[in-house]
Each structure stands twice: as structure tokens, then as C-alpha cells.
Design an enzyme around this catalytic site. Structure first.
Site, PDB file in Angstrom:
ATOM      1  CG  ASN A 101      -1.435   1.391   1.299  1.00 14.98           C
ATOM      2  OD1 ASN A 101      -1.956   2.107   0.396  1.00 14.98           O
ATOM      3  ND2 ASN A 101      -2.798   1.447   2.634  1.00 14.98           N
ATOM      4  CD  GLU A 110      -3.377  -2.065   7.265  1.00 17.04           C
ATOM      5  OE1 GLU A 110      -2.233  -2.092   6.614  1.00 17.04           O
ATOM      6  OE2 GLU A 110      -3.591  -1.074   7.230  1.00 17.04           O
ATOM      7  CE  LYS A 154      -0.060   2.975   4.963  1.00 17.98           C
ATOM      8  NZ  LYS A 154       0.076   2.909   6.383  1.00 17.98           N
ATOM      9  CB  SER A 203       5.479  -1.623  11.354  1.00 14.87           C
ATOM     10  OG  SER A 203       5.354   0.037  11.932  1.00 14.87           O
TER      11      SER A 203
END
Ligand code: 13P
Length: 235
Positions: free
Chosen positions: A7, A157, A9, A193
Site C-alpha cells: 500500500n 492492521e 498510500k 510495520s
């Protein structure tokens, strides 16, 4: 084999996305199951450059209507026209900063699935919710908003692990994934992370079916390392 999704972002405009995809195209990913999720403006170039490879391209969100007066939104039909095969919905950053709710997330997921897209639905508790013993209650509510579908995967998540370098322990992730699957029997990715040095141990958990990677998916070398880890661990 585990699914590895990157991802991006709000990183990588078209030029940077092209550079990344060209690099990815030349790599041997050990047959890994991989998807990248660029920002909207970089979807077209990514689809073009990854055509004919094993790497799929998904968007970071999708609207529930086919078209309409929804400034700033994009529909499943538009994404499919571009060759984009899937979308993330309900990411915690959407929930936290843009007012996304379980209800809007569910509408987005339902419409995208009905249009034939692959969907990654995100769930996860905040630090405060975990510390006050509400993790299962929050996951129960968020997961229940989705309906089972062959093209749906969820991503666990935990908000406290996103972009913080504080990964959930493999046991914490496994426990949450098992709980999520007890509500909805779909594959569950872990996000928060994930890095090259912790990917293998997280992905080795029996109910961790893949990873949704933020920061470490932006760097070609670290993303490739995570993809290879995913390819080499049996489902
Ligand atoms: P990080 O990997 O940067 O923690 O981000 C996780 C995430 O939000 C993926 O969607």
C-alpha cells in the site's frame, strides 16, 4: 504461498511509480502472489508496466456507485476500465482522517465485489481500544460489516502498529487473525510495520495469510525481500 500487498498510500506519482514498476518487472519474485496499490494518478502507468507479470494492481479506495456527483471519488467501473483488478477499503487512515465508517466501508466493499473486483477490507483496533480491553469488541463490529465472498480478504492492521515500527508480536497477530476468522471465514493479511526482517516470522503464523505493507513497500529492495519471504512460506 502468502499474498503480499504493497500500500503506497500518498507516495509515488506517475514517474516514481513507473521507475518502481520497471524495477519490479525485472525481478524474480519466486512466483510470489503480489499486488501493489498506487495512488489513483499512478494506477494507469502501473497497470501498463506490470501487464503480463504476476504482479496485480489495486486502488486504495473505491466508491459504491457507478457514477454520480461525488467529488473526489472513483467507481469500480472506472477502475476496471483502467485494468485495475481490486481495491483496499476501510483503511484506518480513511476511518481516522476522512470520516470513513463501518457502513461506508461495507458499501464500498459490496459494490466493488459486485462489480467483480478483488477487495482488501481493513480492520484493527487503536492503542486505547487494546489497552482498555476492547480489541475483540472492535474487531467483531468492524468484521461484521463485511460479507463473505471469494474475492474478499481482510487485513488486520492494529492502528498502534501502523507506521510506528511497533509490530504486533507473531502471537498477537495469530490470536487476532483467528478471532477474525471465527467471525468471517476469509483469508486475513497482517499489516503494521512489516519489514524484511520480521516478515518471515509473522507470515509463518498459520492464520496470517499474507501482509499489507506500507512503508517497506516503497523501497524496491525491501518490498522484494518481503515478497520472496511470502513466496517461500506455504499457505
Ligand atoms: P506500515 O507498514 O508503514 O506500518 O503501514 C501499514 C499499513 O497501513 C498498510 O496498509
Amino acid at each position: 504461498m502468502k499474498l503480499i500487498a504493497g500500500n503506497w498510500k500518498m507516495y509515488k506519482g506517475p514517474a516514481e511509480a513507473a521507475e518502481f514498476c520497471l524495477g519490479l518487472r525485472d525481478e524474480d519474485l519466486d512466483g510470489a502472489d503480489v499486488v501493489v496499490c498506487p495512488p489513483y494518478v499512478s494506477l494507469a502507468v502501473s497497470v501498463q508496466l506490470l501487464a503480463g507479470t504476476e504482479v496485480a494492481v489495486a486502488a486504495q479506495n473505491v466508491h459504491w456507485d457507478e457514477e454520480g456527483p461525488y467529488t473526489g471519488e472513483i467507481s469500480a467501473r472506472m477502475l476496471l476500465e483502467l485494468g485495475v483488478y481490486g481495491a483496499i477499503v476501510g483503511h484506518s487512515e480513511r476511518r481516522q482522517y476522512f470520516g470513513e465508517t463501518d457502513e461506508t466501508t461495507a458499501k464500498r466493499a459490496r459494490a466493488a465485489l459486485a462489480a467483480g473486483m478483488f477487495v482488501i477490507g481493513c480492520v484493527g483496533e487503536t492503542e486505547e481500544e487494546r489497552e482498555t480491553g476492547q480489541t475483540e469488541q472492535v474487531l467483531q463490529r468492524q468484521v461484521s460489516a463485511f460479507e463473505s465472498d471469494d474475492n474478499l480478504v481482510l487485513a488486520y492492521e492494529p492502528v498502534w502498529a501502523i507506521g510506528t515500527g511497533r509490530t504486533a508480536t507473531p502471537d498477537t497477530a495469530q490470536e487476532a487473525h483467528l478471532f477474525i476468522k471465527s467471525i468471517l471465514d476469509v483469508p486475513v493479511l497482517y499489516g503494521g510495520s512489516v519489514k524484511p526482517d520480521n516478515a518471515a516470522v509473522l507470515l509463518s503464523q498459520p492464520d496470517v495469510d499474507g501482509a499489507l505493507v506500507g512503508g517497506a513497500s516503497l523501497d524496491l529492495e525491501s518490498f522484494i525481500a518481503i515478497c520472496r519471504a511470502g513466496a517461500n512460506i506455504p499457505s
